[in-house]
Design a protein around this motif. Structure first.
Motif, PDB file in Angstrom:
ATOM      1  N   PRO A  76      34.536  48.932  31.159  1.00  0.00           N
ATOM      2  CA  PRO A  76      34.202  47.407  31.063  1.00  0.00           C
ATOM      3  C   PRO A  76      35.265  46.456  30.417  1.00  0.00           C
ATOM      4  CG  PRO A  76      33.352  48.855  29.114  1.00  0.00           C
ATOM      5  CD  PRO A  76      33.948  49.769  30.275  1.00  0.00           C
ATOM      6  N   ASP A  77      36.445  46.901  29.943  1.00  0.00           N
ATOM      7  CA  ASP A  77      37.542  46.009  29.460  1.00  0.00           C
ATOM      8  C   ASP A  77      38.193  45.421  30.709  1.00  0.00           C
ATOM      9  OD1 ASP A  77      38.453  48.803  30.231  1.00  0.00           O
ATOM     10  OD2 ASP A  77      40.086  48.225  28.978  1.00  0.00           O
ATOM     11  N   ARG A  78      37.910  45.932  31.821  1.00  0.00           N
ATOM     12  CA  ARG A  78      38.510  45.496  32.959  1.00  0.00           C
ATOM     13  C   ARG A  78      37.615  45.371  34.076  1.00  0.00           C
ATOM     14  NH1 ARG A  78      40.447  50.605  34.161  1.00  0.00           N
ATOM     15  NH2 ARG A  78      39.485  51.079  32.054  1.00  0.00           N
ATOM     16  N   GLY A  79      37.507  43.938  34.313  1.00  0.00           N
ATOM     17  CA  GLY A  79      36.242  43.446  35.227  1.00  0.00           C
ATOM     18  C   GLY A  79      37.053  43.160  36.441  1.00  0.00           C
ATOM     19  N   ASN A 152      31.780  39.692  29.807  1.00  0.00           N
ATOM     20  CA  ASN A 152      33.189  39.402  28.909  1.00  0.00           C
ATOM     21  C   ASN A 152      34.165  40.314  28.819  1.00  0.00           C
ATOM     22  OD1 ASN A 152      33.996  37.405  27.315  1.00  0.00           O
ATOM     23  ND2 ASN A 152      33.336  38.306  25.421  1.00  0.00           N
ATOM     24  N   SER A 153      34.784  40.850  30.201  1.00  0.00           N
ATOM     25  CA  SER A 153      35.847  41.781  30.265  1.00  0.00           C
ATOM     26  C   SER A 153      36.973  41.005  29.692  1.00  0.00           C
ATOM     27  CB  SER A 153      36.088  42.316  31.564  1.00  0.00           C
ATOM     28  OG  SER A 153      34.964  42.942  31.897  1.00  0.00           O
ATOM     29  N   LYS A 186      41.757  34.829  28.876  1.00  0.00           N
ATOM     30  CA  LYS A 186      41.320  36.000  29.470  1.00  0.00           C
ATOM     31  C   LYS A 186      42.849  36.485  30.319  1.00  0.00           C
ATOM     32  CE  LYS A 186      36.474  36.428  30.306  1.00  0.00           C
ATOM     33  NZ  LYS A 186      36.189  37.334  29.054  1.00  0.00           N
TER      34      LYS A 186
END
Length: 260
Positions: A76-79, A152-153, A186
């Motif tokens: 989820p840290d990388r969308g 919110n990645s 981001k």
């Protein structure tokens, strides 16, 4: 250590005619909050590198570290946003955006607040109950971006997300993406084959060679936003990068002619 660190990355694939080296000894560092474009002709491994950072494919050798943690799988840290409008056709716009939040187990009030905010931010409010088939390509891509922003990645990986859009819609969404990037801080890695698009968007442009994909040049873009595509500095860089990309395009053509 950089926020995203790619070290000695090589990726090969097995095909009918043996092993094909898609990427070879890639070393790339991206700082938190940077906007970096991967630029090059088809077949240079841009999407392969992005998919490796996303965790969709594993490198043959080398390593990828994001925020101090090795990448071994998607997270989820990388969308990711693709060119093909990867949204659920059976869900409304609002449900598409809320889906990831529901999976995360957020309370209904939090989900509604975040979805309403994104619908407003991306100009989708009047389309909240529409299905993807009722939307234009540009609107579907707005939904894909909203869905990524909802979870919110901190890292946004974008694989030619505007490639299928008309010129006016593309520029509108480019400006929208820049506004979101400046507001959110981001880190964005953006794949494109358009020299002008990369110059319009990026802090840095990483030009890749034709297969096996390596880094030909890591080019800073020291032009203030908003950028003028008709400006002298913009076009000077455009000509310079164009010659690099054309060299690789010609290598691609010659390689295809030899195979025939």
């Amino acid at each position: 250590m950089a926020y995203i660190s790619v070290s000695g990355l090589t990726k090969s694939f097995e095909g009918d005619q043996g092993s094909v080296i898609a990427l070879q000894d890639i070393n790339l560092s991206i700082e938190q909050g940077e906007f970096v474009c991967l630029l090059g002709p088809s077949g240079c491994g841009k999407s392969t590198l992005l998919n490796a950072i996303a965790g969709f494919i594993q490198p043959t050798c080398g390593s990828i570290i994001v925020d101090g943690r090795p990448v071994t799988a998607p997270g989820p840290d990388r969308g990711v946003v693709f060119q093909e409008y990867a949204i659920f056709p059976w869900m409304t716009v609002a449900r598409n955006i809320s889906f990831g939040l529901e999976i995360q187990g957020l309370a209904a009030e939090q989900i509604k607040e975040r979805v309403d905010g994104l619908l407003d931010t991306l100009g989708l409010g009047e389309f909240r109950e529409r299905f993807p088939k009722e939307l234009s390509g540009g609107m579907r891509q707005r939904v894909a971006i909203a869905r990524l922003l909802a979870i919110n990645s901190p890292v946004m990986l974008m694989d030619e997300p505007f490639g299928a859009l008309d010129a006016l819609t593309r520029r509108t969404l480019q400006d929208e993406l820049l506004r979101i990037w400046r507001a959110s801080g981001k880190t964005i890695l953006f794949v494109t084959h358009s020299i002008e698009e990369s110059l319009y968007l990026a802090d840095r442009i990483v030009v890749m060679t034709y297969r096996p994909g390596t880094i030909k040049r890591d080019q800073p873009v020291d032009l203030p936003h908003p950028r003028d595509p008709a400006g002298a500095a913009f076009n000077s860089l455009k000509r310079d990068l164009g010659s690099l990309v054309m060299e690789e395009q010609e290598r691609h053509i010659h390689a295809e002619m030899k195979r025939e």
